[in-house]
Design a protein around this motif. Sequence first.
Motif, PDB file in Angstrom:
ATOM      1  N   PHE A  17       0.796  -1.222   0.000  1.00  0.00           N
ATOM      2  CA  PHE A  17       0.000   0.000   0.000  1.00  0.00           C
ATOM      3  C   PHE A  17       0.834   1.280   0.000  1.00  0.00           C
ATOM      4  O   PHE A  17       0.242   2.372   0.016  1.00  0.00           O
ATOM      5  N   GLY A  18       2.170   1.144   0.023  1.00  0.00           N
ATOM      6  CA  GLY A  18       3.125   2.234  -0.090  1.00  0.00           C
ATOM      7  C   GLY A  18       2.689   3.656   0.227  1.00  0.00           C
ATOM      8  O   GLY A  18       2.807   4.126   1.342  1.00  0.00           O
ATOM      9  N   ASP A  19       2.184   4.366  -0.787  1.00  0.00           N
ATOM     10  CA  ASP A  19       1.885   5.788  -0.654  1.00  0.00           C
ATOM     11  C   ASP A  19       0.480   6.078  -0.139  1.00  0.00           C
ATOM     12  O   ASP A  19       0.090   7.246  -0.035  1.00  0.00           O
ATOM     13  N   ARG A  20      -0.293   5.060   0.187  1.00  0.00           N
ATOM     14  CA  ARG A  20      -1.608   5.291   0.766  1.00  0.00           C
ATOM     15  C   ARG A  20      -1.450   5.783   2.205  1.00  0.00           C
ATOM     16  O   ARG A  20      -0.535   5.363   2.919  1.00  0.00           O
ATOM     17  N   VAL A  21      -2.346   6.657   2.631  1.00  0.00           N
ATOM     18  CA  VAL A  21      -2.293   7.159   4.008  1.00  0.00           C
ATOM     19  C   VAL A  21      -2.688   6.040   4.963  1.00  0.00           C
ATOM     20  O   VAL A  21      -3.739   5.417   4.813  1.00  0.00           O
ATOM     21  N   PHE A  22      -1.841   5.797   5.933  1.00  0.00           N
ATOM     22  CA  PHE A  22      -2.122   4.794   6.952  1.00  0.00           C
ATOM     23  C   PHE A  22      -2.689   5.410   8.222  1.00  0.00           C
ATOM     24  O   PHE A  22      -3.673   4.935   8.782  1.00  0.00           O
ATOM     25  N   LEU A  23      -2.095   6.528   8.677  1.00  0.00           N
ATOM     26  CA  LEU A  23      -2.370   6.991  10.035  1.00  0.00           C
ATOM     27  C   LEU A  23      -2.420   8.510  10.103  1.00  0.00           C
ATOM     28  O   LEU A  23      -1.633   9.204   9.434  1.00  0.00           O
ATOM     29  N   ARG A  24      -3.365   9.002  10.915  1.00  0.00           N
ATOM     30  CA  ARG A  24      -3.376  10.417  11.263  1.00  0.00           C
ATOM     31  C   ARG A  24      -3.595  10.546  12.762  1.00  0.00           C
ATOM     32  O   ARG A  24      -4.594  10.052  13.299  1.00  0.00           O
ATOM     33  N   VAL A  25      -2.625  11.170  13.423  1.00  0.00           N
ATOM     34  CA  VAL A  25      -2.705  11.451  14.858  1.00  0.00           C
ATOM     35  C   VAL A  25      -2.387  12.927  15.035  1.00  0.00           C
ATOM     36  O   VAL A  25      -1.265  13.353  14.740  1.00  0.00           O
ATOM     37  N   ALA A  26      -3.368  13.714  15.485  1.00  0.00           N
ATOM     38  CA  ALA A  26      -3.206  15.157  15.638  1.00  0.00           C
ATOM     39  C   ALA A  26      -2.711  15.743  14.311  1.00  0.00           C
ATOM     40  O   ALA A  26      -3.363  15.563  13.280  1.00  0.00           O
ATOM     41  N   ASP A  27      -1.551  16.399  14.312  1.00  0.00           N
ATOM     42  CA  ASP A  27      -1.058  17.054  13.096  1.00  0.00           C
ATOM     43  C   ASP A  27      -0.154  16.162  12.263  1.00  0.00           C
ATOM     44  O   ASP A  27       0.395  16.611  11.248  1.00  0.00           O
ATOM     45  N   THR A  29       0.557  12.985   9.800  1.00  0.00           N
ATOM     46  CA  THR A  29      -0.027  12.033   8.854  1.00  0.00           C
ATOM     47  C   THR A  29       1.095  11.179   8.283  1.00  0.00           C
ATOM     48  O   THR A  29       2.152  11.699   7.915  1.00  0.00           O
ATOM     49  N   ARG A  30       0.883   9.867   8.248  1.00  0.00           N
ATOM     50  CA  ARG A  30       1.894   8.938   7.755  1.00  0.00           C
ATOM     51  C   ARG A  30       1.300   8.027   6.683  1.00  0.00           C
ATOM     52  O   ARG A  30       0.193   7.502   6.852  1.00  0.00           O
ATOM     53  N   THR A  31       2.059   7.809   5.613  1.00  0.00           N
ATOM     54  CA  THR A  31       1.708   6.777   4.647  1.00  0.00           C
ATOM     55  C   THR A  31       2.227   5.439   5.163  1.00  0.00           C
ATOM     56  O   THR A  31       2.954   5.368   6.158  1.00  0.00           O
ATOM     57  N   TYR A  32       1.875   4.375   4.440  1.00  0.00           N
ATOM     58  CA  TYR A  32       2.385   3.060   4.834  1.00  0.00           C
ATOM     59  C   TYR A  32       3.897   2.991   4.676  1.00  0.00           C
ATOM     60  O   TYR A  32       4.598   2.428   5.528  1.00  0.00           O
ATOM     61  N   ALA A  33       4.427   3.571   3.603  1.00  0.00           N
ATOM     62  CA  ALA A  33       5.878   3.560   3.400  1.00  0.00           C
ATOM     63  C   ALA A  33       6.571   4.367   4.499  1.00  0.00           C
ATOM     64  O   ALA A  33       7.625   3.959   5.015  1.00  0.00           O
ATOM     65  N   GLN A  34       6.012   5.505   4.844  1.00  0.00           N
ATOM     66  CA  GLN A  34       6.598   6.324   5.910  1.00  0.00           C
ATOM     67  C   GLN A  34       6.525   5.619   7.259  1.00  0.00           C
ATOM     68  O   GLN A  34       7.400   5.781   8.106  1.00  0.00           O
ATOM     69  N   THR A  35       5.479   4.814   7.458  1.00  0.00           N
ATOM     70  CA  THR A  35       5.350   4.075   8.715  1.00  0.00           C
ATOM     71  C   THR A  35       6.439   3.018   8.834  1.00  0.00           C
ATOM     72  O   THR A  35       7.007   2.818   9.921  1.00  0.00           O
ATOM     73  N   ARG A  36       6.743   2.335   7.739  1.00  0.00           N
ATOM     74  CA  ARG A  36       7.850   1.379   7.773  1.00  0.00           C
ATOM     75  C   ARG A  36       9.163   2.082   8.099  1.00  0.00           C
ATOM     76  O   ARG A  36       9.950   1.603   8.924  1.00  0.00           O
ATOM     77  N   GLU A  37       9.417   3.236   7.468  1.00  0.00           N
ATOM     78  CA  GLU A  37      10.641   3.983   7.723  1.00  0.00           C
ATOM     79  C   GLU A  37      10.686   4.462   9.179  1.00  0.00           C
ATOM     80  O   GLU A  37      11.736   4.382   9.833  1.00  0.00           O
ATOM     81  N   ALA A  38       9.553   4.930   9.690  1.00  0.00           N
ATOM     82  CA  ALA A  38       9.514   5.385  11.079  1.00  0.00           C
ATOM     83  C   ALA A  38       9.770   4.236  12.039  1.00  0.00           C
ATOM     84  O   ALA A  38      10.453   4.402  13.067  1.00  0.00           O
ATOM     85  N   SER A  39       9.236   3.055  11.742  1.00  0.00           N
ATOM     86  CA  SER A  39       9.451   1.892  12.601  1.00  0.00           C
ATOM     87  C   SER A  39      10.923   1.505  12.645  1.00  0.00           C
ATOM     88  O   SER A  39      11.485   1.229  13.714  1.00  0.00           O
ATOM     89  N   ALA A  40      11.561   1.490  11.462  1.00  0.00           N
ATOM     90  CA  ALA A  40      12.966   1.093  11.373  1.00  0.00           C
ATOM     91  C   ALA A  40      13.889   2.113  12.030  1.00  0.00           C
ATOM     92  O   ALA A  40      14.850   1.752  12.725  1.00  0.00           O
ATOM     93  N   THR A  41      13.599   3.399  11.849  1.00  0.00           N
ATOM     94  CA  THR A  41      14.466   4.417  12.447  1.00  0.00           C
ATOM     95  C   THR A  41      14.194   4.576  13.940  1.00  0.00           C
ATOM     96  O   THR A  41      15.112   4.889  14.709  1.00  0.00           O
ATOM     97  N   MET A  42      12.950   4.360  14.366  1.00  0.00           N
ATOM     98  CA  MET A  42      12.680   4.390  15.805  1.00  0.00           C
ATOM     99  C   MET A  42      13.393   3.236  16.498  1.00  0.00           C
ATOM    100  O   MET A  42      13.950   3.404  17.594  1.00  0.00           O
ATOM    101  N   ALA A  43      13.405   2.073  15.859  1.00  0.00           N
ATOM    102  CA  ALA A  43      14.145   0.942  16.412  1.00  0.00           C
ATOM    103  C   ALA A  43      15.625   1.287  16.522  1.00  0.00           C
ATOM    104  O   ALA A  43      16.289   0.959  17.518  1.00  0.00           O
ATOM    105  N   GLY A  44      16.164   1.963  15.494  1.00  0.00           N
ATOM    106  CA  GLY A  44      17.561   2.379  15.540  1.00  0.00           C
ATOM    107  C   GLY A  44      17.823   3.373  16.664  1.00  0.00           C
ATOM    108  O   GLY A  44      18.854   3.304  17.349  1.00  0.00           O
ATOM    109  N   ALA A  45      16.881   4.295  16.863  1.00  0.00           N
ATOM    110  CA  ALA A  45      17.032   5.281  17.933  1.00  0.00           C
ATOM    111  C   ALA A  45      16.973   4.610  19.303  1.00  0.00           C
ATOM    112  O   ALA A  45      17.727   4.958  20.215  1.00  0.00           O
TER     113      ALA A  45
END
Length: 502
Positions: A17-27, A29-45
């Motif tokens: 689903f790559g570029d489809r919007v997955f999530l909106r919390v307050a201000d 908004t994340r796509t599915y691709a951005q959510t994968r990137e956020a998961s991987a970089t949060m794990a790194g952090a």
Amino acid sequence: MNDMTVPGLVEAAAERFGDRVFLRVADTTRTYAQTREASATMAGALAAHGCRPGDRVAALLSNRIELVDLVLGCAWLGAVVVPLNTALRGRSLRQVLHAAEPRFLYAEAELAQHAVAAGHRGGVWVVGGDDVPRPGATTEAVRPAPVRPGDTAAILFTSGTTGVSRGVRCPQAQFVWWGRNVSDALRLTPDDVLFTCLPLFHTNALNTLAHAMTVGASCVVERRFSASRYWSQVADARATAVCLLGAMVPMLLARPPGPHDRAHRAWRGLSPATPGPVWEPFRARFGVRLVDGFGSTETNLVIGSTPEEYRPGYVGTVRAGFSARVVDEALAPVADGTPGELVVRSHQEYAFSTGYLGDPEAAPDSWRRTGDRVIREPDGWFRFVDRIKDVIRRRGENISSYEVESAVRSHPAVVEAAAFPVASELAEDEVMVVVVVRPGSVLDPADLARHCATELPAFAVPRYIETVPALPLTETGKVRKAVLRERGLTTRTWDRIAGRSP
């Protein structure tokens, strides 16, 4: 990667689903691709801040993007997230922190102070601080850990309305199964938008992420429930499906009619434990068809209805992949039409929790006791009777507090009600109800008692009635009956036998 893990679910959704919007919390908004990137970089952090696979990371966070990032980042790293009820204070907070033994805590500033005061001695990350793990382009992404379906992804504490909260070990695959089972029951598609305002430390709201991710739908997370703003928020979200609790339905119906009642796209809602009499009024007014079901932090969507097949006041039928029985105190099956305890079993591997903190791991396919008293009809539909601990014993009869509450709520002046036992001078219990009166209405206790006499057997008609501005609730909308039982009779309690207040 194993597709029955949270990282596997995130990866598969990003690929599909790559570029489809997955999530909106307050201000945010994340796509599915951005959510994968956020998961991987949060794990790194998290790893850069000393967190390792298997470490427990507690959270005292409201519905905000930081909590979503922590949940997915921990799953990606192989750490265990422990989302805690943000209302916990003092002794109750000490108890869950002692049970969970988190190595780290991620919290809002004031809540972090409460946790430290309650005895947390591990690392503390405060929202908005400089040295806090966060996803982003400047953080190194890591590969997903080789987690297995049965590995613990989260520890969720039950609400503890009748005793000390217990930590439930939720395996990776349980979240995946929640996503598959509920998205099927709600008939979700990639065109749907789910809306939830329930707290993300609770299994209902947390698993909304998995429901959406399973089919490529979008998910909008609101900060908290507001009866006055609910339908305008649903409209702003462009939601097609909503996530409710049964206690919220009467609250919404009690609001004065307004322009937002039908000015939205939502047409069905997941609403466990909804009283039967409010189903059709809710659908008629708001245009939303309710879908009930049995599931708990320890289990999954074992029994449920669908938008096409439902019965007001019934939980549903057993879903594929599960078994359910109704048993007596000796755990022997009882006949259809006879109340007993619901026990459930999963044939979907690791769809259930692996048990409680401090207990040995439960076998994935073992029968689980639920503590719920139900009736199975001959055609396979299940009806909830009561929590076994909430059964009232009077004059040799077992009385369902749920059925008493349903009868009381059917009075036109009543918005909400809670029934519970109080001591009787004769032995066993007397039935007491505490009620919230509909705005603009006046309730005569004697009239309510007469109304109940037309709806209930004589032994179940409440003896004691009291009106209150609001019921004491947990953060997840459950009535805190232990508080009401402790409070008992007051100078404002009306006594049906005496015909007056004490």
